[in-house]
Design a protein around this motif. Structure first.
Motif, mmCIF file in Angstrom:
data_model
loop_
_atom_site.group_PDB
_atom_site.id
_atom_site.type_symbol
_atom_site.label_atom_id
_atom_site.label_comp_id
_atom_site.label_asym_id
_atom_site.label_seq_id
_atom_site.Cartn_x
_atom_site.Cartn_y
_atom_site.Cartn_z
ATOM 1 N N UNK A 186 0.801 -1.226 0.000
ATOM 2 C CA UNK A 186 0.000 0.000 0.000
ATOM 3 C C UNK A 186 0.835 1.278 0.000
ATOM 4 N N UNK A 187 2.160 1.160 0.081
ATOM 5 C CA UNK A 187 3.025 2.337 0.065
ATOM 6 C C UNK A 187 3.281 2.858 -1.340
ATOM 7 N N UNK A 188 2.928 2.089 -2.364
ATOM 8 C CA UNK A 188 3.195 2.512 -3.743
ATOM 9 C C UNK A 188 2.520 3.854 -4.008
ATOM 10 N N UNK A 189 3.270 4.747 -4.603
ATOM 11 C CA UNK A 189 2.747 6.095 -4.854
ATOM 12 C C UNK A 189 1.507 6.055 -5.744
ATOM 13 N N UNK A 190 1.543 5.259 -6.816
ATOM 14 C CA UNK A 190 0.384 5.204 -7.721
ATOM 15 C C UNK A 190 -0.853 4.698 -7.002
ATOM 16 N N UNK A 191 -0.664 3.717 -6.124
ATOM 17 C CA UNK A 191 -1.786 3.152 -5.370
ATOM 18 C C UNK A 191 -2.381 4.217 -4.442
ATOM 19 N N UNK A 192 -1.527 4.907 -3.709
ATOM 20 C CA UNK A 192 -1.982 5.964 -2.795
ATOM 21 C C UNK A 192 -2.646 7.102 -3.564
ATOM 22 N N UNK A 193 -2.095 7.434 -4.737
ATOM 23 C CA UNK A 193 -2.690 8.488 -5.557
ATOM 24 C C UNK A 193 -4.103 8.105 -5.985
ATOM 25 N N UNK A 194 -4.297 6.866 -6.409
ATOM 26 C CA UNK A 194 -5.618 6.438 -6.873
ATOM 27 C C UNK A 194 -6.626 6.326 -5.740
ATOM 28 N N UNK A 195 -6.170 6.038 -4.531
ATOM 29 C CA UNK A 195 -7.107 6.017 -3.406
ATOM 30 C C UNK A 195 -7.648 7.421 -3.147
ATOM 31 N N UNK A 196 -6.799 8.429 -3.340
ATOM 32 C CA UNK A 196 -7.220 9.821 -3.110
ATOM 33 C C UNK A 196 -8.021 10.375 -4.296
ATOM 34 N N UNK A 197 -7.532 10.114 -5.490
ATOM 35 C CA UNK A 197 -8.193 10.589 -6.717
ATOM 36 C C UNK A 197 -8.393 9.383 -7.628
ATOM 37 N N UNK A 198 -9.530 8.706 -7.516
ATOM 38 C CA UNK A 198 -9.721 7.444 -8.240
ATOM 39 C C UNK A 198 -9.939 7.587 -9.749
ATOM 40 N N UNK A 199 -10.178 8.802 -10.241
ATOM 41 C CA UNK A 199 -10.359 8.977 -11.676
ATOM 42 C C UNK A 199 -8.986 8.984 -12.345
#
Length: 166
Positions: free
Chosen positions: A79-92
């Motif tokens: 869950x530390x992956x930047x892309x994963x964290x980015x998509x959790x915040x902005x899923x579009x």
């Protein structure tokens, strides 16, 4: 096997030439060679959490629902992956598969469904499943039960195509 709810030791993120090699698929997509990866990899174009800038990463497709227009991907570094964290915040986001682009919305997958995903993925791609589990810090024997337990701790996202775009 390491218990999936304990925190296994993961290797550090790649640096130097290993990071360049890991980022090479992004550059290949950029110069128009994305179709070389077929449907196994996709380019994920998303928004950075802090910067708001466009970010790109290539991720492996764990499962593709052709009828429903969705792609499921896993964060191999957790869950530390930047892309994963980015998509959790902005899923579009937008994905590129081959030469086609699709607007998508990211949906987290439950741990239970993650276990089922890994159990289906492992027989189709045994060496990739072994590498992912090993990278995530799990020592597995290759059984469906082991893959299911490991998959319960892997963060998966389902990328749902926007209605009418697929």
């Amino acid at each position: 096997m390491t218990h999936p709810h304990s925190a296994p030791q993961r290797p550090p993120l790649p640096r130097g030439w290993k990071r360049f090699v890991a980022r090479l698929p992004v550059h290949l997509y950029r110069i128009g060679l994305g179709p070389l990866f077929g449907r196994r990899l996709l380019l994920l174009i998303h928004t950075g959490r802090a910067s708001g800038l466009t970010r790109k990463t290539v991720v492996e497709v764990v499962e593709h629902d052709r009828a429903g227009g969705s792609w499921t991907v896993a964060s191999g570094i957790g869950p530390e992956a930047q892309w994963y964290r980015n998509l959790l915040l902005t899923p579009q986001a937008t994905i590129q598969v081959g030469r086609r682009y699709y607007p998508v919305t990211a949906q987290p997958v439950t741990a239970e469904e993650g276990g089922r995903l890994m159990a289906r993925y492992a027989p189709r791609h045994p060496s990739a499943a072994r590498r992912l589990c090993r990278f995530m810090g799990y020592d597995i024997d290759g059984s469906e039960a082991d893959h299911r337990r490991a998959g319960e701790s892997v963060p998966f996202l389902r990328l749902e195509a926007a209605p009418g775009s697929y």
